[in-house]
Scaffold this motif. Structure first.
Motif, PDB file in Angstrom:
ATOM      1  N   ALA A  57      -4.167  -1.137  27.045  1.00  0.00           N
ATOM      2  CA  ALA A  57      -4.117  -1.366  25.595  1.00  0.00           C
ATOM      3  C   ALA A  57      -4.780  -0.225  24.821  1.00  0.00           C
ATOM      4  N   ARG A  58      -4.587   1.008  25.311  1.00  0.00           N
ATOM      5  CA  ARG A  58      -5.152   2.175  24.655  1.00  0.00           C
ATOM      6  C   ARG A  58      -4.072   3.212  24.333  1.00  0.00           C
ATOM      7  N   SER A  59      -2.905   2.749  23.995  1.00  0.00           N
ATOM      8  CA  SER A  59      -1.812   3.646  23.645  1.00  0.00           C
ATOM      9  C   SER A  59      -2.009   4.192  22.244  1.00  0.00           C
ATOM     10  N   VAL A  60      -1.236   5.192  21.870  1.00  0.00           N
ATOM     11  CA  VAL A  60      -1.278   5.756  20.519  1.00  0.00           C
ATOM     12  C   VAL A  60      -0.968   4.667  19.493  1.00  0.00           C
ATOM     13  N   VAL A  61      -0.044   3.788  19.808  1.00  0.00           N
ATOM     14  CA  VAL A  61       0.335   2.708  18.895  1.00  0.00           C
ATOM     15  C   VAL A  61      -0.813   1.719  18.717  1.00  0.00           C
ATOM     16  N   GLU A  62      -1.561   1.437  19.775  1.00  0.00           N
ATOM     17  CA  GLU A  62      -2.580   0.383  19.763  1.00  0.00           C
ATOM     18  C   GLU A  62      -3.979   0.840  19.333  1.00  0.00           C
ATOM     19  N   LYS A  63      -4.269   2.139  19.430  1.00  0.00           N
ATOM     20  CA  LYS A  63      -5.622   2.633  19.123  1.00  0.00           C
ATOM     21  C   LYS A  63      -6.010   2.340  17.681  1.00  0.00           C
ATOM     22  N   GLY A  64      -7.217   1.816  17.508  1.00  0.00           N
ATOM     23  CA  GLY A  64      -7.758   1.558  16.188  1.00  0.00           C
ATOM     24  C   GLY A  64      -7.209   0.318  15.504  1.00  0.00           C
ATOM     25  N   ILE A  65      -6.467  -0.487  16.234  1.00  0.00           N
ATOM     26  CA  ILE A  65      -5.844  -1.680  15.667  1.00  0.00           C
ATOM     27  C   ILE A  65      -6.482  -2.924  16.274  1.00  0.00           C
ATOM     28  N   LYS A  66      -6.827  -3.875  15.423  1.00  0.00           N
ATOM     29  CA  LYS A  66      -7.270  -5.186  15.909  1.00  0.00           C
ATOM     30  C   LYS A  66      -6.035  -6.082  15.934  1.00  0.00           C
ATOM     31  N   PHE A  67      -5.718  -6.589  17.113  1.00  0.00           N
ATOM     32  CA  PHE A  67      -4.519  -7.419  17.255  1.00  0.00           C
ATOM     33  C   PHE A  67      -4.848  -8.886  17.058  1.00  0.00           C
ATOM     34  N   PRO A  94      15.997   5.813  43.809  1.00  0.00           N
ATOM     35  CA  PRO A  94      15.242   4.957  42.895  1.00  0.00           C
ATOM     36  C   PRO A  94      16.135   4.349  41.815  1.00  0.00           C
ATOM     37  N   TYR A  95      15.685   3.202  41.284  1.00  0.00           N
ATOM     38  CA  TYR A  95      16.426   2.516  40.223  1.00  0.00           C
ATOM     39  C   TYR A  95      15.452   1.721  39.369  1.00  0.00           C
ATOM     40  N   TYR A  96      15.931   1.309  38.180  1.00  0.00           N
ATOM     41  CA  TYR A  96      15.131   0.477  37.287  1.00  0.00           C
ATOM     42  C   TYR A  96      15.221  -0.960  37.799  1.00  0.00           C
ATOM     43  N   ALA A  97      14.156  -1.420  38.450  1.00  0.00           N
ATOM     44  CA  ALA A  97      14.186  -2.720  39.120  1.00  0.00           C
ATOM     45  C   ALA A  97      13.750  -3.861  38.213  1.00  0.00           C
ATOM     46  N   GLY A  98      12.717  -3.640  37.405  1.00  0.00           N
ATOM     47  CA  GLY A  98      12.209  -4.666  36.496  1.00  0.00           C
ATOM     48  C   GLY A  98      12.064  -4.081  35.105  1.00  0.00           C
ATOM     49  N   VAL A  99      12.638  -4.759  34.115  1.00  0.00           N
ATOM     50  CA  VAL A  99      12.555  -4.285  32.736  1.00  0.00           C
ATOM     51  C   VAL A  99      12.331  -5.501  31.842  1.00  0.00           C
ATOM     52  N   THR A 100      11.141  -5.578  31.224  1.00  0.00           N
ATOM     53  CA  THR A 100      10.809  -6.722  30.375  1.00  0.00           C
ATOM     54  C   THR A 100      10.223  -6.226  29.063  1.00  0.00           C
ATOM     55  N   ALA A 101      10.597  -6.878  27.962  1.00  0.00           N
ATOM     56  CA  ALA A 101      10.193  -6.422  26.630  1.00  0.00           C
ATOM     57  C   ALA A 101       9.285  -7.426  25.939  1.00  0.00           C
ATOM     58  N   CYS A 102       8.289  -6.884  25.206  1.00  0.00           N
ATOM     59  CA  CYS A 102       7.353  -7.682  24.414  1.00  0.00           C
ATOM     60  C   CYS A 102       7.343  -7.136  22.989  1.00  0.00           C
ATOM     61  N   GLU A 103       7.318  -8.049  22.045  1.00  0.00           N
ATOM     62  CA  GLU A 103       7.301  -7.670  20.639  1.00  0.00           C
ATOM     63  C   GLU A 103       5.875  -7.394  20.180  1.00  0.00           C
ATOM     64  N   MET A 104       5.742  -6.455  19.255  1.00  0.00           N
ATOM     65  CA  MET A 104       4.463  -6.226  18.598  1.00  0.00           C
ATOM     66  C   MET A 104       4.708  -5.575  17.245  1.00  0.00           C
ATOM     67  N   THR A 105       3.771  -5.771  16.316  1.00  0.00           N
ATOM     68  CA  THR A 105       3.829  -5.111  15.019  1.00  0.00           C
ATOM     69  C   THR A 105       2.472  -4.493  14.728  1.00  0.00           C
ATOM     70  N   VAL A 106       2.488  -3.416  13.929  1.00  0.00           N
ATOM     71  CA  VAL A 106       1.257  -2.712  13.589  1.00  0.00           C
ATOM     72  C   VAL A 106       1.290  -2.355  12.106  1.00  0.00           C
ATOM     73  N   ASN A 107       0.210  -2.699  11.405  1.00  0.00           N
ATOM     74  CA  ASN A 107       0.037  -2.294  10.019  1.00  0.00           C
ATOM     75  C   ASN A 107      -1.174  -1.374   9.981  1.00  0.00           C
ATOM     76  N   ARG A 108      -0.940  -0.059   9.933  1.00  0.00           N
ATOM     77  CA  ARG A 108      -2.014   0.943   9.982  1.00  0.00           C
ATOM     78  C   ARG A 108      -2.926   0.853   8.759  1.00  0.00           C
ATOM     79  N   GLU A 109      -2.375   0.500   7.596  1.00  0.00           N
ATOM     80  CA  GLU A 109      -3.189   0.444   6.373  1.00  0.00           C
ATOM     81  C   GLU A 109      -4.340  -0.547   6.495  1.00  0.00           C
ATOM     82  N   ILE A 110      -4.059  -1.716   7.048  1.00  0.00           N
ATOM     83  CA  ILE A 110      -5.115  -2.728   7.182  1.00  0.00           C
ATOM     84  C   ILE A 110      -5.710  -2.756   8.594  1.00  0.00           C
ATOM     85  N   ARG A 111      -5.237  -1.839   9.447  1.00  0.00           N
ATOM     86  CA  ARG A 111      -5.712  -1.699  10.829  1.00  0.00           C
ATOM     87  C   ARG A 111      -5.612  -3.015  11.607  1.00  0.00           C
TER      88      ARG A 111
END
Length: 170
Positions: A57-67, A94-111
């Motif tokens: 949970a330290r990606s560029v998208v997630e840094k500095g954000i309280k979820f 090799p092949y793509y064996a498992g692919v699962t998606a999770c939703e998330m939203t980020v509002n940088r203004e309010i962190r």
């Protein structure tokens, strides 16, 4: 992401030898995180990118954000998908064996941001166990993800299960 930031071109994790191979001791039968990569889909920018920082949970998208666990508490959040992509190997390669998606939203203004941590953990687990869970994604995001996976390695895409191709077909 922002134009002034340099993007690191990080590929998918490469399949390593099984660290428990050859002995029957501790850890045998455990799933390895060596073969999973977190792929972010920035829906508004129309791009996909790997950010290994998401493993903790330290990606560029997630840094500095309280979820927060409630989507309504994050008005005007920028939408993202975090897609867990697990690579495995067949006789043909090799092949793509498992692919699962999770939703998330980020509002940088309010962190602040929205994500369901239990969903993210469970989807990563499902990916490691070779499940395909992408049918709930919007069509634009499916197109971005399919294009990214094909561009990364078309042979891996060709060797992947038909379910993945069908579920990402819009």
């Amino acid at each position: 992401m922002e134009e002034n930031k340099k993007k690191k071109s990080i590929g998918f994790n490469i399949i390593k030898n099984d660290p428990t191979d050859g002995h029957g001791g501790f850890g045998v039968g455990a799933l390895s995180l060596d073969n999973v990569s977190p792929v972010f889909i920035d829906i508004e920018e129309g791009e996909a990118f790997v950010d290994i920082g998401a493993m903790h949970a330290r990606s560029v998208v997630e840094k500095g954000i309280k979820f927060l666990p409630n989507k309504e508490e994050v008005p005007n959040g920028k939408p993202y998908w975090l897609v867990w992509v697990t690579i495995d190997r067949k006789l043909d390669g090799p092949y793509y064996a498992g692919v699962t998606a999770c939703e998330m939203t980020v509002n940088r203004e309010i962190r602040r941001g929205y994500k369901s941590l239990p969903e993210h953990v469970n989807r990563m687990d499902k990916s490691l166990k070779r499940h395909i869970i992408v049918e709930h994604m919007d069509d634009r995001s499916k197109e971005i993800l399919a294009g990214y996976l094909k561009k990364h390695d078309h042979k891996m895409w060709d060797l992947s299960e038909q379910k993945l191709k069908d579920d990402l077909n819009t």
